[in-house]
Design an enzyme around this catalytic site. Structure first.
Site, PDB file in Angstrom:
ATOM      1  N   GLY A  10       0.478  -1.348  -0.164  1.00 50.08           N
ATOM      2  CA  GLY A  10      -0.569  -0.253  -0.155  1.00 50.08           C
ATOM      3  C   GLY A  10       0.854   0.805  -0.053  1.00 50.08           C
ATOM      4  CB  ALA A  59      -6.288  -0.004   6.346  1.00 51.86           C
ATOM      5  CB  THR A 100      -8.052   7.544   9.683  1.00 53.06           C
ATOM      6  OG1 THR A 100      -8.348   8.427   8.786  1.00 53.06           O
ATOM      7  CG2 THR A 100      -9.562   6.714  10.755  1.00 53.06           C
ATOM      8  CG  ASP A 101      -8.165  12.296   8.881  1.00 47.48           C
ATOM      9  OD1 ASP A 101      -7.308  11.061   8.321  1.00 47.48           O
ATOM     10  OD2 ASP A 101      -9.019  13.351   8.562  1.00 47.48           O
ATOM     11  CE1 TYR A 124     -10.019   4.017   6.976  1.00 45.89           C
ATOM     12  CE2 TYR A 124     -11.065   6.129   6.988  1.00 45.89           C
ATOM     13  CZ  TYR A 124      -9.954   5.080   6.367  1.00 45.89           C
ATOM     14  OH  TYR A 124      -8.226   4.850   6.371  1.00 45.89           O
ATOM     15  CE  LYS A 128      -7.299   2.543  10.313  1.00 46.09           C
ATOM     16  NZ  LYS A 128      -6.427   1.882   9.774  1.00 46.09           N
ATOM     17  CD1 TRP A 149      -7.512  13.960   3.875  1.00 54.33           C
ATOM     18  CD2 TRP A 149      -6.761  16.179   4.006  1.00 54.33           C
ATOM     19  NE1 TRP A 149      -8.062  14.647   3.748  1.00 54.33           N
ATOM     20  CE2 TRP A 149      -7.778  16.060   3.827  1.00 54.33           C
ATOM     21  CE3 TRP A 149      -6.169  17.016   2.982  1.00 54.33           C
ATOM     22  CZ2 TRP A 149      -8.906  17.616   3.678  1.00 54.33           C
ATOM     23  CZ3 TRP A 149      -6.893  18.477   2.876  1.00 54.33           C
ATOM     24  CH2 TRP A 149      -8.098  18.553   3.173  1.00 54.33           C
TER      25      TRP A 149
HETATM   26  N1  LIG Z   1      -4.809   7.498   2.416  1.00 53.67           N
HETATM   27  C1  LIG Z   1      -4.672   8.268   4.110  1.00 53.67           C
HETATM   28  O1  LIG Z   1      -5.316   9.448   2.649  1.00 53.67           O
HETATM   29  C2  LIG Z   1      -5.494   8.205   4.913  1.00 53.67           C
HETATM   30  C3  LIG Z   1      -5.311   8.886   5.932  1.00 53.67           C
HETATM   31  C4  LIG Z   1      -5.500   8.295   7.107  1.00 53.67           C
HETATM   32  C5  LIG Z   1      -5.811   7.218   7.469  1.00 53.67           C
HETATM   33  N2  LIG Z   1      -4.676   6.550   6.749  1.00 53.67           N
HETATM   34  C6  LIG Z   1      -4.610   5.021   7.473  1.00 53.67           C
HETATM   35  O2  LIG Z   1      -3.163   4.939   6.993  1.00 53.67           O
HETATM   36  C7  LIG Z   1      -2.580   4.073   6.462  1.00 53.67           C
HETATM   37  C8  LIG Z   1      -2.311   3.047   5.846  1.00 53.67           C
HETATM   38  O3  LIG Z   1      -3.530   3.267   4.345  1.00 53.67           O
HETATM   39  P1  LIG Z   1      -2.584   3.793   2.992  1.00 53.67           P
HETATM   40  O4  LIG Z   1      -3.363   5.335   2.713  1.00 53.67           O
HETATM   41  O5  LIG Z   1      -1.320   2.651   2.603  1.00 53.67           O
HETATM   42  O6  LIG Z   1      -3.676   2.609   2.194  1.00 53.67           O
HETATM   43  P2  LIG Z   1      -3.180   2.055   1.429  1.00 53.67           P
HETATM   44  O7  LIG Z   1      -3.447   2.012  -0.153  1.00 53.67           O
HETATM   45  O8  LIG Z   1      -5.051   1.106   0.571  1.00 53.67           O
HETATM   46  O9  LIG Z   1      -3.083   0.507   1.564  1.00 53.67           O
HETATM   47  C9  LIG Z   1      -3.617  -0.272   2.410  1.00 53.67           C
HETATM   48  C10 LIG Z   1      -3.216  -1.618   1.769  1.00 53.67           C
HETATM   49  O10 LIG Z   1      -3.582  -2.847   3.050  1.00 53.67           O
HETATM   50  C11 LIG Z   1      -3.739  -4.014   1.803  1.00 53.67           C
HETATM   51  N3  LIG Z   1      -5.009  -4.937   2.157  1.00 53.67           N
HETATM   52  C12 LIG Z   1      -6.809  -4.244   2.420  1.00 53.67           C
HETATM   53  N4  LIG Z   1      -7.679  -5.359   2.271  1.00 53.67           N
HETATM   54  C13 LIG Z   1      -6.097  -5.998   3.316  1.00 53.67           C
HETATM   55  C14 LIG Z   1      -6.681  -7.852   3.880  1.00 53.67           C
HETATM   56  N5  LIG Z   1      -7.402  -8.130   3.976  1.00 53.67           N
HETATM   57  N6  LIG Z   1      -5.073  -8.493   3.674  1.00 53.67           N
HETATM   58  C15 LIG Z   1      -3.795  -7.992   3.764  1.00 53.67           C
HETATM   59  N7  LIG Z   1      -3.737  -6.731   3.242  1.00 53.67           N
HETATM   60  C16 LIG Z   1      -5.247  -5.897   3.095  1.00 53.67           C
HETATM   61  C17 LIG Z   1      -3.800  -3.242   0.477  1.00 53.67           C
HETATM   62  O11 LIG Z   1      -4.129  -4.563  -0.580  1.00 53.67           O
HETATM   63  P3  LIG Z   1      -4.627  -3.764  -1.584  1.00 53.67           P
HETATM   64  O12 LIG Z   1      -4.691  -2.924  -2.297  1.00 53.67           O
HETATM   65  O13 LIG Z   1      -4.353  -5.274  -2.645  1.00 53.67           O
HETATM   66  O14 LIG Z   1      -6.456  -4.762  -1.596  1.00 53.67           O
HETATM   67  C18 LIG Z   1      -2.923  -2.652   0.687  1.00 53.67           C
HETATM   68  O15 LIG Z   1      -1.638  -2.775   0.054  1.00 53.67           O
HETATM   69  C19 LIG Z   1      -4.110   2.936   6.511  1.00 53.67           C
HETATM   70  O16 LIG Z   1      -4.243   2.062   8.471  1.00 53.67           O
HETATM   71  C20 LIG Z   1      -5.311   3.809   6.949  1.00 53.67           C
HETATM   72  O17 LIG Z   1      -6.299   3.680   7.881  1.00 53.67           O
HETATM   73  C21 LIG Z   1      -4.817   6.737   5.546  1.00 53.67           C
END
Ligand SMILES: NC(=O)c1ccc[n+]([C@@H]2O[C@H](COP(=O)([O-])OP(=O)(O)OC[C@H]3O[C@@H](n4cnc5c(N)ncnc54)[C@H](OP(=O)(O)O)[C@@H]3O)[C@@H](O)[C@H]2O)c1
Length: 308
Positions: A10, A59, A100-101, A124, A128, A149
């Site tokens: 991710g 996630a 997350t926020d 969501y 979380k 973000w």
């Molecule tokens: N992105 C944001 O803006 C944001 C904001 C606030 C908090 N966060 C938090 O930050 C963290 C990282 O987010 P990110 O931005 O890196 O999101 P991301 O790019 O969507 O990465 C999430 C990863 O989790 C994997 N995943 C989903 N379902 C799964 C499962 N059943 N088993 C194993 N892996 C699984 C996904 O794989 P696939 O894609 O192959 O399904 C993806 O590689 C998360 O906890 C998220 O809630 C993110």
């Protein structure tokens, strides 16, 4: 120190894997290598490893899909982190779990601190928040890091979408009445290193933890907010990104970003917080270090990763 990173395919997990590879002994699992909905497989594979820290970046992050696929969202965002937290407790290892926020309802309109009441307004956010609670119930020495973000080179996010649209169209728009802080994955990686290294981060338990498991990392426990400094709307974020592109000679058709309202987003299923800026006061107190502003981070990202 041996580190396991789950979600290494991710946006954040890939960035942490790359940033830490040269410093630590890192083992990464992407979705294909470890499915968090298969608890038996998770227990088997993770328990077999020898590590001091496990970082969970995986996630179910599609906020709208979480509304309609609630069971899966709860399994991945709440139950699986509990399983990971229990495995880590048994192995006397530290779990660092990302959140997350969106655990906040956005009504405060002032910086959110770690101990502000979390009142999610989407499934969501709810899943979380439950994940945070289950992780800390399993072991209150684990660490939950909330971010907002998130952008970075390993998976396209809002900034990449807006730049793409501006290359192809003369007019682009973004929401002007939703406020938070863009945060660079590279900066999150640096911030986490500072927390882990902070001299006052583990208090009186430092010696005890070290004695019981030499691989155990000294780091802060409980909940911690990470974000770049400052705040903006999506419209301001988009406009600044286009301005960076223009100053670097990246050709774009659109010059300015028009304003949309949250209420214009008729296709969205989930509600989103209007204001979710995370206070980093606690991080600054622990580490003595202040995160750089979001504009500097976005500028660096555009310079290094946006194709000319
Ligand atoms: N992105 C944001 O803006 C944001 C904001 C606030 C908090 N966060 C938090 O930050 C963290 C990282 O987010 P990110 O931005 O890196 O999101 P991301 O790019 O969507 O990465 C999430 C990863 O989790 C994997 N995943 C989903 N379902 C799964 C499962 N059943 N088993 C194993 N892996 C699984 C996904 O794989 P696939 O894609 O192959 O399904 C993806 O590689 C998360 O906890 C998220 O809630 C993110």
């Amino acid at each position: 120190m041996k580190i396991v990173i789950i979600g290494s395919g991710g946006r954040l997990g890939a960035a942490l894997t790359r940033e830490y590879r040269d410093k630590f002994d890192v083992v990464g699992f992407n979705h294909a290598q470890l499915d968090l909905t298969n608890f038996e497989q998770v227990r088997e594979k993770v328990t077999a490893l020898d590590f001091g820290v496990l970082i969970n970046c995986a996630a179910f992050t599609n906020v709208d899909l979480c509304e309609t696929q609630r069971d899966q969202a709860f399994q991945i965002n709440a139950e699986a982190p509990r399983v990971l937290a229990e495995i880590c407790r048994e192995k006397k290892a530290k779990l660092i779990h990302f959140s997350t926020d969106y655990v906040f309802d956005g009504e405060k309109r002032e910086l959110y601190k770690e101990d502000d009441v979390a009142k999610p307004i989407s499934f969501y956010g709810e899943s979380k928040r439950e994940g945070e609670k289950l992780v800390l119930q399993a072991n209150d020495r684990h660490l939950v890091v909330r971010v907002s973000w998130v952008f970075g080179p390993d998976r396209p996010s809002f900034i990449d979408g807006v730049i793409k649209r501006a290359r192809e169209n003369e007019h682009v728009e973004a929401i002007a009445d939703k406020i938070s802080t863009p945060t660079y994955t590279r900066d999150i990686a640096q911030m986490l290193l500072k927390v882990v290294a902070a001299p006052n981060a583990f208090g009186a338990d430092r010696g005890k933890a070290r004695a019981s498991n030499p691989g155990y990392v000294d780091s802060y426990s409980g909940i911690l907010h990470f974000a770049n400094a400052g705040e903006c709307s999506w419209q301001e974020y988009a406009q600044f990104s286009l301005d960076c592109c223009r100053s670097l000679g990246i050709p774009l058709k659109a010059k300015t970003v028009g304003a949309l309202k949250l209420s214009d987003m008729k296709n969205w299923i989930a509600r989103r917080p209007v204001y979710s800026v995370l206070s980093t006061t606690k991080y600054i107190a622990i580490t003595g270090s202040t995160p750089r502003g979001w504009r500097d981070a976005v500028g660096d990202y555009v310079r290094e990763f946006v194709p000319r």
